[in-house]
Design a protein around this motif. Structure first.
Motif, short mmCIF file in Angstrom:
data_model
loop_
_atom_site.label_atom_id
_atom_site.label_comp_id
_atom_site.label_asym_id
_atom_site.label_seq_id
_atom_site.Cartn_x
_atom_site.Cartn_y
_atom_site.Cartn_z
N GLY A 363 -12.68 29.93 -1.81
CA GLY A 363 -12.48 30.07 -3.25
C GLY A 363 -11.14 29.58 -3.74
N PHE A 364 -10.36 28.95 -2.84
CA PHE A 364 -9.07 28.41 -3.25
C PHE A 364 -9.23 26.95 -3.67
CE2 PHE A 364 -7.89 31.85 -0.33
CZ PHE A 364 -7.01 32.56 -1.15
N PHE A 365 -9.03 26.69 -4.95
CA PHE A 365 -9.17 25.32 -5.45
C PHE A 365 -8.48 25.23 -6.80
CE2 PHE A 365 -11.36 22.04 -7.97
CZ PHE A 365 -11.25 20.97 -7.10
N SER A 366 -7.81 24.13 -7.02
CA SER A 366 -7.19 23.87 -8.32
C SER A 366 -7.44 22.42 -8.68
CB SER A 366 -5.69 24.14 -8.27
OG SER A 366 -5.07 23.74 -9.49
N ASP A 367 -7.96 22.19 -9.87
CA ASP A 367 -8.19 20.82 -10.32
C ASP A 367 -7.26 20.45 -11.47
OD1 ASP A 367 -9.26 22.34 -12.31
OD2 ASP A 367 -11.27 21.48 -12.23
N ARG A 368 -6.14 21.16 -11.58
CA ARG A 368 -5.18 20.85 -12.63
C ARG A 368 -4.38 19.62 -12.22
NH1 ARG A 368 -1.90 25.26 -16.18
NH2 ARG A 368 -1.72 23.93 -18.02
N ILE A 369 -4.44 18.59 -13.06
CA ILE A 369 -3.75 17.34 -12.79
C ILE A 369 -2.92 16.97 -14.01
CG2 ILE A 369 -4.03 14.88 -12.23
CD1 ILE A 369 -6.65 15.55 -10.86
N VAL A 370 -1.67 16.60 -13.78
CA VAL A 370 -0.77 16.22 -14.86
C VAL A 370 -0.14 14.87 -14.54
CG1 VAL A 370 -0.27 18.65 -15.36
CG2 VAL A 370 1.29 17.34 -13.88
N GLU A 371 0.53 14.32 -15.53
CA GLU A 371 1.19 13.03 -15.37
C GLU A 371 2.71 13.22 -15.46
OE1 GLU A 371 1.44 9.17 -18.18
OE2 GLU A 371 -0.60 9.69 -17.53
N LEU A 372 3.42 12.56 -14.56
CA LEU A 372 4.88 12.62 -14.54
C LEU A 372 5.48 11.24 -14.75
CD1 LEU A 372 5.63 15.02 -11.53
CD2 LEU A 372 5.66 15.57 -13.96
N ASN A 373 6.69 11.22 -15.32
CA ASN A 373 7.38 9.94 -15.56
C ASN A 373 8.64 9.78 -14.71
OD1 ASN A 373 5.59 9.00 -17.59
ND2 ASN A 373 6.55 10.37 -19.07
N ASP A 374 8.90 10.73 -13.79
CA ASP A 374 10.08 10.61 -12.95
C ASP A 374 9.76 9.84 -11.67
OD1 ASP A 374 8.48 12.51 -11.82
OD2 ASP A 374 10.04 14.03 -11.58
N LYS A 375 10.76 9.69 -10.80
CA LYS A 375 10.57 8.97 -9.55
C LYS A 375 9.98 9.88 -8.48
CE LYS A 375 14.45 5.79 -10.31
NZ LYS A 375 15.76 5.33 -9.80
N PRO A 376 9.28 9.30 -7.50
CA PRO A 376 8.79 10.11 -6.39
C PRO A 376 9.95 10.54 -5.50
CG PRO A 376 8.41 7.78 -5.96
CD PRO A 376 8.92 7.88 -7.37
#
Length: 392
Positions: A363-376
């Motif tokens: 039951g552990f799952f997360s589908d939250r996805i966001v966008e970032l503009n910084d460097k890896p």
């Protein structure tokens, strides 16, 4: 999709209870531009590496129109996003139904194989079509790869000769391909593969229409720092010239990890600290498979969230959230000595396979996805697209 300037803003605003997967579009732009500029041929994206639609749209937006696909579902996905895309069905073992579906309904003409039985399946499933482009995948050593693919795929030298002759008879065009293995740490593997193709050409007197040098181009990890990718490509160019063919065939490659690894990271939260063991809310059944089974050491950094970090670093192991003891990541992951429950960590280099292997186990799952503009956290690419080492 929500957008944030950096990981600190993300954590301060969202204060996430569950893991958050982050995409950096700029990384895709830089890596695709590098391959388009430097590779001496056509660049195919290996869809299996990250089939997320946002990632695929970024790949397409940045000029990649050719794709290495391994299943009928990958074919359907790419054709939905870009009906004009050219697809190469490069899995060497395919169901008859999928071969027929790909050929008759999705316009796929390029098929890989490494044995006579698969060739017969392709011919029979396409009603002995006369417009097939057939790729013989040969077995080569994967000695410098972190993940060995040679035990499962590839025709040995003797069998490859007969397959090349058969494909010449039955195909409109013929290709010869190899794969150096995933995360290949030495450029010589590519020259060995091309040399083996040269041996096949000499013995069969058949010059292929296409040479496929496959994937395996590496990314950078704390314990895996390859030569610059430019060196790999120069080695490929030199080896192709050493074939001394009257006319060089079309050259293609299938990068996956090198195109997308840097674009993805996961923000995790610490649920418990037991000395040097950190129990986090994502694991090997989630986006951190590579940190568990193949034991990749991912770049890691604590996200301050207003708290002062100790300058002294400690080596930690991770345990994921499930009740399975296999949900373990050996590391070591270097993080501040004063890290504790409730702190957040960013784990990088998860653009490759981070989303691909996620499950909903326990039951552990997360589908939250966001966008970032910084460097890896880590990068092989400079901002100009020239390869160098950058640690943010």
């Amino acid at each position: 999709m929500q957008k944030f300037s950096n990981v600190s803003d993300l954590v301060n605003i969202l204060k996430p209870v569950n893991p958050v997967y982050c995409i950096r579009p700029k990384c895709i732009e830089i890596s695709t531009n590098f391959f388009k500029k430097n590779f001496p041929g056509k660049v195919l994206y290996a869809v299996k590496t990250n089939p997320n639609e946002t990632i695929l749209k970024l790949i397409i937006k940045n000029g990649i129109e050719d794709f290495d696909v391994a299943s009928i579902n990958e074919i359907k996905l790419i054709k939905k996003l870009n009906p004009k895309a050219k697809l190469y069905f490069m899995h060497t073992v395919k169901a008859r139904e999928d071969i027929a579906d790909a050929y008759f309904n999705y316009g796929v003409r390029d098929f890989a194989l490494d044995n006579k039985e698969e060739l017969l399946k392709i011919l029979e499933s396409t009603n002995n079509a006369k417009d097939l482009n057939l790729f013989v995948r040969i077995a080569i050593s994967n000695e410098y790869a972190e993940i060995d693919l040679s035990r499962k795929f590839g025709a040995l030298s003797g069998e490859a000769l007969g397959l090349v002759r058969l494909c010449k008879q039955h195909g409109k065009k013929i290709g010869i391909s190899f794969h150096v293995g995933s995360q290949c740490m030495h450029k010589i593997s590519f020259s060995k593969g091309i040399k083996e193709i040269g041996n096949i050409i000499k013995k069969t007197k058949i010059i292929p229409d296409t040479i496929n040098v496959g994937g395996g181009f590496p990314s950078i990890y704390p314990d895996l720092k390859p030569e610059p990718l430019e060196n790999y490509i120069e080695e490929i160019k030199k080896s192709l010239n050493n074939l001394k063919l009257p006319k060089l065939p079309e050259i293609i490659c299938e990068p996956g990890r090198a195109l997308v690894a840097e674009s993805g990271s996961t923000i995790v939260k610490i649920n418990l600290r037991k000395k040097q063991k950190l129990y986090i809310n994502d694991g090997t059944y989630g986006s951190l498979f590579d940190a568990g089974v193949p034991n990749f050491i991912l770049p890691a950094k604590m996200i301050s969230n207003g708290r002062i970090q100790s300058k002294k670093l400690t080596a930690y192991n991770f345990f994921g959230p499930t009740c399975d003891s296999l949900d373990y990541m050996k590391g070591p992951f270097l993080l501040p000595n004063n890290i504790k429950e409730g702190d957040f960590i960013e784990l990088g280099q998860l653009g490759a396979y981070g989303l691909t292997f996620r499950t909903k186990f326990n039951g552990f799952f997360s589908d939250r996805i966001v966008e970032l503009n910084d460097k890896p956290i880590m990068s092989l690419y400079g901002s100009s697209g020239n390869v160098n080492y950058l640690v943010a």
